[in-house]
Motif scaffolding. Sequence first.
Motif, mmCIF file in Angstrom:
data_model
loop_
_atom_site.group_PDB
_atom_site.id
_atom_site.type_symbol
_atom_site.label_atom_id
_atom_site.label_comp_id
_atom_site.label_asym_id
_atom_site.label_seq_id
_atom_site.Cartn_x
_atom_site.Cartn_y
_atom_site.Cartn_z
ATOM 1 N N GLY A 1 0.831 -1.115 0.062
ATOM 2 C CA GLY A 1 -0.082 -0.005 0.040
ATOM 3 C C GLY A 1 0.929 1.165 -0.075
ATOM 4 O O GLY A 1 2.072 1.274 0.332
ATOM 5 N N THR A 2 0.217 2.273 -0.440
ATOM 6 C CA THR A 2 1.079 3.470 -0.533
ATOM 7 C C THR A 2 0.997 4.283 0.449
ATOM 8 O O THR A 2 1.711 5.427 0.531
ATOM 9 N N GLY A 3 0.264 4.111 1.434
ATOM 10 C CA GLY A 3 0.149 4.786 2.876
ATOM 11 C C GLY A 3 -1.020 5.410 2.977
ATOM 12 O O GLY A 3 -1.273 6.446 3.953
ATOM 13 N N CYS A 4 -1.984 5.290 2.485
ATOM 14 C CA CYS A 4 -3.378 5.541 2.816
ATOM 15 C C CYS A 4 -3.880 5.077 4.211
ATOM 16 O O CYS A 4 -3.353 4.193 4.650
ATOM 17 N N ALA A 5 -4.901 5.521 4.584
ATOM 18 C CA ALA A 5 -5.546 5.060 5.710
ATOM 19 C C ALA A 5 -5.855 3.678 5.860
ATOM 20 O O ALA A 5 -5.386 2.999 6.794
ATOM 21 N N MET B 1 -3.597 -4.308 -8.328
ATOM 22 C CA MET B 1 -3.799 -2.932 -8.960
ATOM 23 C C MET B 1 -4.762 -2.231 -8.011
ATOM 24 O O MET B 1 -5.098 -1.005 -8.182
ATOM 25 N N MET B 2 -5.196 -2.884 -6.913
ATOM 26 C CA MET B 2 -5.904 -2.058 -5.890
ATOM 27 C C MET B 2 -5.294 -2.265 -4.539
ATOM 28 O O MET B 2 -5.003 -3.413 -4.137
ATOM 29 N N THR B 3 -4.870 -1.282 -3.634
ATOM 30 C CA THR B 3 -4.640 -1.538 -2.477
ATOM 31 C C THR B 3 -5.691 -1.267 -1.450
ATOM 32 O O THR B 3 -6.548 -0.432 -1.791
ATOM 33 N N PRO B 4 -5.454 -1.555 -0.389
ATOM 34 C CA PRO B 4 -4.321 -2.571 0.273
ATOM 35 C C PRO B 4 -4.079 -3.718 -0.082
ATOM 36 O O PRO B 4 -5.511 -4.341 -0.390
ATOM 37 N N ALA B 5 -3.244 -4.391 0.207
ATOM 38 C CA ALA B 5 -3.106 -6.042 -0.041
ATOM 39 C C ALA B 5 -2.434 -6.511 1.132
ATOM 40 O O ALA B 5 -1.476 -5.945 1.151
#
Length: 77
Positions: A7-11, A48-52
């Motif tokens: 994940g890129t750091g989102c909530a 293609m979609m986070t989180p994973a």
Amino acid sequence: MTIKVLGTGCAKCRKLEEHAKEAVKTLGLDISVEKIEDVKSIMSYGVMMTPALVVDEVVKTVGKVPSVKDIVKILQP
């Protein structure tokens, strides 16, 4: 066993990391949860979609934040 949170750091990504760490603690496992934020690394898993959530290099969940209870089930043999 290896556990990675992609994940890129989102909530939601931070919440999944918290849940994964809590599940590890609940099971009494002595392993760390690795956070992967690099987009190229994330895409290398076909995500293609986070989180994973990735366990032993196998993608287990994508695009959602499973509960601690659900992650415990995933981690149990």
